[in-house]
Design a protein around this motif. Structure first.
Motif, PDB file in Angstrom:
ATOM      1  N   ARG A 181       0.824  -1.211   0.000  1.00  0.00           N
ATOM      2  CA  ARG A 181       0.000   0.000   0.000  1.00  0.00           C
ATOM      3  C   ARG A 181       0.858   1.260   0.000  1.00  0.00           C
ATOM      4  NH1 ARG A 181      -4.747  -2.057   4.181  1.00  0.00           N
ATOM      5  NH2 ARG A 181      -5.970  -3.185   2.580  1.00  0.00           N
ATOM      6  N   LEU A 182       1.976   1.206   0.703  1.00  0.00           N
ATOM      7  CA  LEU A 182       2.883   2.352   0.683  1.00  0.00           C
ATOM      8  C   LEU A 182       3.474   2.561  -0.711  1.00  0.00           C
ATOM      9  CD1 LEU A 182       4.806   1.944   4.070  1.00  0.00           C
ATOM     10  CD2 LEU A 182       3.163   3.735   3.469  1.00  0.00           C
ATOM     11  N   VAL A 183       3.858   1.472  -1.358  1.00  0.00           N
ATOM     12  CA  VAL A 183       4.394   1.568  -2.714  1.00  0.00           C
ATOM     13  C   VAL A 183       3.335   2.122  -3.669  1.00  0.00           C
ATOM     14  CG1 VAL A 183       5.194   0.212  -4.689  1.00  0.00           C
ATOM     15  CG2 VAL A 183       6.116  -0.233  -2.405  1.00  0.00           C
ATOM     16  N   ALA A 184       2.105   1.633  -3.550  1.00  0.00           N
ATOM     17  CA  ALA A 184       1.025   2.115  -4.410  1.00  0.00           C
ATOM     18  C   ALA A 184       0.741   3.592  -4.174  1.00  0.00           C
ATOM     19  CB  ALA A 184      -0.236   1.287  -4.169  1.00  0.00           C
ATOM     20  N   THR A 185       0.764   4.002  -2.915  1.00  0.00           N
ATOM     21  CA  THR A 185       0.532   5.417  -2.597  1.00  0.00           C
ATOM     22  C   THR A 185       1.647   6.288  -3.160  1.00  0.00           C
ATOM     23  OG1 THR A 185      -0.642   4.807  -0.570  1.00  0.00           O
ATOM     24  CG2 THR A 185       0.186   7.067  -0.726  1.00  0.00           C
ATOM     25  N   GLY A 186       2.884   5.833  -3.020  1.00  0.00           N
ATOM     26  CA  GLY A 186       4.011   6.580  -3.579  1.00  0.00           C
ATOM     27  C   GLY A 186       3.920   6.713  -5.084  1.00  0.00           C
ATOM     28  N   ALA A 187       3.513   5.645  -5.754  1.00  0.00           N
ATOM     29  CA  ALA A 187       3.360   5.693  -7.214  1.00  0.00           C
ATOM     30  C   ALA A 187       2.252   6.668  -7.609  1.00  0.00           C
ATOM     31  CB  ALA A 187       3.060   4.300  -7.756  1.00  0.00           C
ATOM     32  N   PHE A 188       1.167   6.681  -6.840  1.00  0.00           N
ATOM     33  CA  PHE A 188       0.066   7.603  -7.123  1.00  0.00           C
ATOM     34  C   PHE A 188       0.519   9.057  -6.989  1.00  0.00           C
ATOM     35  CE2 PHE A 188      -3.550  10.154  -5.635  1.00  0.00           C
ATOM     36  CZ  PHE A 188      -4.440   9.967  -6.689  1.00  0.00           C
ATOM     37  N   LEU A 189       1.253   9.357  -5.929  1.00  0.00           N
ATOM     38  CA  LEU A 189       1.771  10.722  -5.738  1.00  0.00           C
ATOM     39  C   LEU A 189       2.770  11.084  -6.831  1.00  0.00           C
ATOM     40  CD1 LEU A 189       2.278  10.705  -1.858  1.00  0.00           C
ATOM     41  CD2 LEU A 189       0.425  11.785  -3.153  1.00  0.00           C
ATOM     42  N   ALA A 190       3.552  10.112  -7.265  1.00  0.00           N
ATOM     43  CA  ALA A 190       4.517  10.365  -8.338  1.00  0.00           C
ATOM     44  C   ALA A 190       3.818  10.745  -9.632  1.00  0.00           C
ATOM     45  CB  ALA A 190       5.392   9.129  -8.555  1.00  0.00           C
ATOM     46  N   ILE A 191       2.686  10.112  -9.924  1.00  0.00           N
ATOM     47  CA  ILE A 191       1.920  10.463 -11.129  1.00  0.00           C
ATOM     48  C   ILE A 191       1.460  11.910 -11.054  1.00  0.00           C
ATOM     49  CG2 ILE A 191      -0.212  10.010 -12.399  1.00  0.00           C
ATOM     50  CD1 ILE A 191       0.100   7.062 -11.623  1.00  0.00           C
ATOM     51  N   GLY A 192       0.982  12.319  -9.877  1.00  0.00           N
ATOM     52  CA  GLY A 192       0.570  13.710  -9.711  1.00  0.00           C
ATOM     53  C   GLY A 192       1.714  14.686  -9.909  1.00  0.00           C
ATOM     54  N   TYR A 193       2.881  14.342  -9.378  1.00  0.00           N
ATOM     55  CA  TYR A 193       4.060  15.193  -9.557  1.00  0.00           C
ATOM     56  C   TYR A 193       4.451  15.305 -11.027  1.00  0.00           C
ATOM     57  CZ  TYR A 193       9.014  16.326  -9.808  1.00  0.00           C
ATOM     58  OH  TYR A 193      10.223  16.876 -10.153  1.00  0.00           O
ATOM     59  N   LEU A 194       4.457  14.181 -11.723  1.00  0.00           N
ATOM     60  CA  LEU A 194       4.841  14.186 -13.142  1.00  0.00           C
ATOM     61  C   LEU A 194       3.883  15.039 -13.968  1.00  0.00           C
ATOM     62  CD1 LEU A 194       5.642  10.386 -13.560  1.00  0.00           C
ATOM     63  CD2 LEU A 194       7.308  12.253 -13.474  1.00  0.00           C
ATOM     64  N   ALA A 195       2.585  14.917 -13.675  1.00  0.00           N
ATOM     65  CA  ALA A 195       1.595  15.705 -14.417  1.00  0.00           C
ATOM     66  C   ALA A 195       1.738  17.185 -14.120  1.00  0.00           C
ATOM     67  CB  ALA A 195       0.186  15.223 -14.067  1.00  0.00           C
ATOM     68  N   HIS A 196       1.960  17.520 -12.845  1.00  0.00           N
ATOM     69  CA  HIS A 196       2.127  18.931 -12.484  1.00  0.00           C
ATOM     70  C   HIS A 196       3.360  19.531 -13.146  1.00  0.00           C
ATOM     71  CE1 HIS A 196       3.803  22.190  -9.948  1.00  0.00           C
ATOM     72  NE2 HIS A 196       2.548  22.589  -9.923  1.00  0.00           N
ATOM     73  N   LYS A 197       4.444  18.768 -13.182  1.00  0.00           N
ATOM     74  CA  LYS A 197       5.674  19.268 -13.803  1.00  0.00           C
ATOM     75  C   LYS A 197       5.468  19.476 -15.302  1.00  0.00           C
ATOM     76  CE  LYS A 197       9.945  20.188 -12.449  1.00  0.00           C
ATOM     77  NZ  LYS A 197      10.838  19.110 -11.989  1.00  0.00           N
ATOM     78  N   ALA A 198       4.746  18.574 -15.950  1.00  0.00           N
ATOM     79  CA  ALA A 198       4.460  18.754 -17.375  1.00  0.00           C
ATOM     80  C   ALA A 198       3.647  20.018 -17.607  1.00  0.00           C
ATOM     81  CB  ALA A 198       3.702  17.536 -17.914  1.00  0.00           C
ATOM     82  N   LEU A 199       2.658  20.264 -16.739  1.00  0.00           N
ATOM     83  CA  LEU A 199       1.841  21.477 -16.863  1.00  0.00           C
ATOM     84  C   LEU A 199       2.686  22.724 -16.643  1.00  0.00           C
ATOM     85  CD1 LEU A 199      -0.988  22.688 -17.242  1.00  0.00           C
ATOM     86  CD2 LEU A 199      -1.339  22.407 -14.774  1.00  0.00           C
ATOM     87  N   ALA A 200       3.611  22.649 -15.688  1.00  0.00           N
ATOM     88  CA  ALA A 200       4.489  23.791 -15.423  1.00  0.00           C
ATOM     89  C   ALA A 200       5.397  24.082 -16.615  1.00  0.00           C
ATOM     90  CB  ALA A 200       5.324  23.521 -14.173  1.00  0.00           C
ATOM     91  N   PHE A 201       5.961  23.039 -17.225  1.00  0.00           N
ATOM     92  CA  PHE A 201       6.800  23.234 -18.408  1.00  0.00           C
ATOM     93  C   PHE A 201       5.985  23.829 -19.562  1.00  0.00           C
ATOM     94  CE2 PHE A 201       9.817  19.728 -16.905  1.00  0.00           C
ATOM     95  CZ  PHE A 201      10.778  20.642 -16.523  1.00  0.00           C
ATOM     96  N   ALA A 202       4.772  23.328 -19.754  1.00  0.00           N
ATOM     97  CA  ALA A 202       3.920  23.844 -20.828  1.00  0.00           C
ATOM     98  C   ALA A 202       3.548  25.298 -20.579  1.00  0.00           C
ATOM     99  CB  ALA A 202       2.658  22.985 -20.956  1.00  0.00           C
ATOM    100  N   ALA A 203       3.273  25.638 -19.310  1.00  0.00           N
ATOM    101  CA  ALA A 203       2.925  27.019 -18.978  1.00  0.00           C
ATOM    102  C   ALA A 203       4.081  27.968 -19.262  1.00  0.00           C
ATOM    103  CB  ALA A 203       2.510  27.113 -17.511  1.00  0.00           C
ATOM    104  N   ALA A 204       5.295  27.536 -18.907  1.00  0.00           N
ATOM    105  CA  ALA A 204       6.468  28.374 -19.174  1.00  0.00           C
ATOM    106  C   ALA A 204       6.747  28.479 -20.667  1.00  0.00           C
ATOM    107  CB  ALA A 204       7.678  27.797 -18.448  1.00  0.00           C
TER     108      ALA A 204
END
Length: 242
Positions: A181-204
């Motif tokens: 469950r910890l691994v699954a939670t970490g993977a879920f948070l990682a997906i959110g981070y990756l998506a946010h970073k992509a949005l930040a790069f696109a915004a810039a």
């Protein structure tokens, strides 16, 4: 002190876990699933260590290639994603079934990393800077590089989330259940981070704000490559991000 812990703490923890596995060594008969745990810890340790400021600068200085450490760190994370997914496949399938899937997944990893190397070479990033996103978010080919990177990681992490929770419910061992469950939670948070970073790069890159007008920044200055508005100060703030 807090800044030092932020930069070096995760890498230190990952290296301690890897060292613990090395000291503990192999136990029991050969097991492909157990081997992938080594790769997860090794890839994670390498990735986090390469992104520490001292090692990042050292790699750039020795290689003569600015920001090479970031490319290598991202390559290590590809290995982490492949290993985690392979581990879960071996938990639920016999070797004869899991092995072809892992080989196909490994081929996809190789193609992804090759594409990342090409885009890394195309991007004009002459200054070796550990706060890469803050300096180069709007640079051509950086967004494309990130999109290729997350195109591999996101499905892998999504699979880890789904299979991790599924196997956690099926597990009779409390430690294994909590670990999955910890691994699954970490993977879920990682997906959110990756998506946010992509949005930040696109915004810039294309000049649109992430935050809507009238939304205040949480700090006095923006620390990510975005434009935001604060109702108290009628001005735009531009900040660097890591």
């Amino acid at each position: 002190m807090a800044e030092t812990l932020r930069h070096y703490g995760p890498a230190a923890i990952a290296c301690v876990l890897l060292a613990f596995r090395l000291v503990k060594g192999w136990r029991g008969p050969p097991d492909p699933a157990r081997g992938t745990v080594w790769l997860v810890l090794l890839g994670l340790s390498l990735s986090l260590t390469l992104l520490t400021p001292a090692v990042y600068a050292f790699v750039g200085s020795v290689s003569g290639t600015p920001n090479l450490a970031r490319l290598l760190a991202h390559g290590s994370m590809l290995v982490v994603a492949w290993s985690a997914r392979t581990f879960l496949w071996h938990l639920s399938h016999p070797v004869a079934v899991a092995r072809p899937r892992t080989r196909l997944h490994l081929a996809a990893l190789a193609v992804t990393f090759a594409a990342m190397c090409v885009l890394f070479a195309l991007a004009d990033t002459p200054v070796d800077d550990v706060r890469f996103a803050g300096r180069y978010a709007a640079t051509p080919w950086v967004l494309e590089y990130w999109l290729v990177y997350i195109a591999y990681l996101t499905p892998s992490f999504a699979s880890v989330v789904v299979l991790g929770w599924q196997y956690a419910r099926m597990s009779n061992g409390p430690l294994l259940r909590v670990g999955l469950r910890l691994v699954a939670t970490g993977a879920f948070l990682a997906i959110g981070y990756l998506a946010h970073k992509a949005l930040a790069f696109a915004a810039a890159r294309y000049g649109f704000p992430i935050l809507p007008a009238g939304t205040c920044c949480p700090t006095a200055s923006c620390r990510s490559p975005r434009t935001c508005w604060c109702s108290r100060e009628r001005r735009c703030r531009h900040g660097g991000g890591s």
